[in-house]
Design an enzyme around this catalytic site. Structure first.
Site, PDB file in Angstrom:
ATOM      1  N   ASN A 135      -9.266   1.386   9.512  1.00  0.00           N
ATOM      2  CA  ASN A 135      -8.535   1.054  10.734  1.00  0.00           C
ATOM      3  C   ASN A 135      -9.222   1.666  11.960  1.00  0.00           C
ATOM      4  OD1 ASN A 135      -4.986   0.853  11.513  1.00  0.00           O
ATOM      5  ND2 ASN A 135      -6.671   0.789  12.916  1.00  0.00           N
ATOM      6  N   THR A 136      -9.258   2.993  11.992  1.00  0.00           N
ATOM      7  CA  THR A 136      -9.722   3.685  13.198  1.00  0.00           C
ATOM      8  C   THR A 136     -11.174   3.362  13.538  1.00  0.00           C
ATOM      9  OG1 THR A 136      -8.221   5.449  12.548  1.00  0.00           O
ATOM     10  CG2 THR A 136      -9.756   5.951  14.314  1.00  0.00           C
ATOM     11  N   GLY A 153      -8.610   8.715   9.650  1.00  0.00           N
ATOM     12  CA  GLY A 153      -8.894   8.758  11.093  1.00  0.00           C
ATOM     13  C   GLY A 153     -10.006   9.707  11.496  1.00  0.00           C
ATOM     14  N   LYS A 207       0.852  -1.188   0.000  1.00  0.00           N
ATOM     15  CA  LYS A 207       0.000   0.000   0.000  1.00  0.00           C
ATOM     16  C   LYS A 207       0.888   1.238   0.000  1.00  0.00           C
ATOM     17  CE  LYS A 207      -2.923   2.870   2.838  1.00  0.00           C
ATOM     18  NZ  LYS A 207      -3.809   3.030   4.005  1.00  0.00           N
ATOM     19  N   ALA A 214      -9.900   5.128   4.002  1.00  0.00           N
ATOM     20  CA  ALA A 214      -9.943   6.243   4.963  1.00  0.00           C
ATOM     21  C   ALA A 214     -11.269   6.985   4.936  1.00  0.00           C
ATOM     22  CB  ALA A 214      -8.823   7.255   4.723  1.00  0.00           C
ATOM     23  N   GLY A 215     -11.724   7.349   6.123  1.00  0.00           N
ATOM     24  CA  GLY A 215     -12.903   8.181   6.261  1.00  0.00           C
ATOM     25  C   GLY A 215     -14.129   7.474   6.809  1.00  0.00           C
TER      26      GLY A 215
END
Lengths: 257, 74
Positions: free
Chosen positions: A209-210, A161, A100, A187-188
């Protein structure tokens, strides 16, 4: 149900959810969340070993790279050179060519620097890497990345995040329509419905992830995300109904008493 | 001081200065640091050292090493 796999760089996967391995309380919770998510790919970061405490537990002892595909990332890199150096080390550490790539523009937004990202993609592809590339929601930049050798296009749905959900559905849909390689929202995503939205747009997958790691119950959220990605994918394949401006009764009008 | 067994060289590992016995290999260095060579990648003076050659490459005075592994990340 028919098998609905997706392919990236000649590899086939069933799960369309890729999860990160950062921000967890401990490795046990991380491993449990990966299991609950059903993910077959996890992103990992490359960092200096802790030489003052070399016996502390390592990620590889908890998430087996023989069972789960490691996708080394270049998080924290702000130039093409830093990213390439990081991925060369990742290749030496694990032998993987599927990586990535993310080259960040600045720390506050973690928004990608597309000039550096494109330059790094070209060099990495020539070296035999298969970069899945974090990018802006820019269909023109995405096309250039593809031409340069990106094996997947991974636009952000909102800042890394942030958990704001997809802010750019129109652009992501355009990118999905034009891409010849998989498109994944990276992301998001903040909650399950955001993941479903990404999949309903026709994305091949979602990377997060977050949203899982910072949930009050990360393992339960991992399962929620698994179901949301599956649900959104099914809805996309099923083909949603058209939208109307006014009501349309579901019960027949004929035979009313 | 003339005993070759006691001679050391000065190197940097992950930004930290260290002295290690003269003549050891990078594989020896990894073991001395308590690391499992199969779980790390080594960069010596900005060049990657292939894992298969870690046992043959000698640590030299002034070398700068980065030793990395995989950690959690998104």
């Amino acid at each position: 149900m028919d098998k609905d796999s997706w392919q990236v760089a000649g590899r086939s996967f069933t799960s369309r959810l890729i999860v990160g391995t950062g921000k967890y309380k401990d490795f046990a919770q991380n491993a449990a969340a990966v299991e609950a998510s059903g993910a077959e790919i996890v992103t990992v970061a490359v960092r200096r070993v802790n030489i003052s405490d070399p016996k502390q537990p390592m990620l590889m002892d908890h998430i087996d790279p023989k069972k789960i595909t490691y996708l080394p990332n270049t998080a924290g890199c702000f130039t093409a050179e830093e990213a390439i150096r990081t991925l060369r080390l990742a290749h030496e550490a694990g032998g993987w060519t599927l990586v990535k790539l993310e080259v960040l523009g600045e720390a506050k937004t973690l928004y990608p620097d597309m000039v550096e990202t494109l330059r790094a993609t070209e060099i990495l592809a020539k070296e035999g890497f298969e970069p899945m590339v974090y990018c802006a929601d820019d269909p023109i930049a995405a096309k250039r990345l593809e031409d340069a050798g990106a094996v997947a296009i991974m636009p952000l749905g909102a800042p890394i995040g942030s958990g704001l959900g997809l802010q750019n559905k129109v652009m992501i849909r355009i990118m999905v329509e034009q891409a010849k390689v998989p498109v994944l929202v990276d992301a998001g995503v903040g909650t399950a419905s955001d993941a479903a939205v990404a999949m309903e747009l026709g994305c091949d997958g979602v990377l997060m992830n977050t949203a899982i790691a910072e949930a009050k119950d990360p393992v339960m959220m991992a399962r929620a995300m698994k179901l949301a990605v599956e649900s959104g994918r099914l809805a996309y394949r099923a083909g949603r109904m058209g939208k109307r401006r006014y009501a349309d009764p579901s019960s027949p009008l004929a035979g009313l008493i | 001081m003339n005993d070759p067994e006691l001679e050391t060289v000065s190197i940097r590992v992950n930004g930290q200065h260290r002295r290690v016995p003269k003549g050891i290999s990078i594989a020896d260095l990894a073991l001395e640091l308590g690391l499992e060579p199969t779980k790390v990648a080594v960069e010596r003076n900005l060049e990657i050292v292939p894992r298969s050659t870690l046992g043959q490459v000698p640590v030299e005075d002034g070398d700068d090493y980065e030793i990395v592994t995989f950690v959690g990340g998104g």
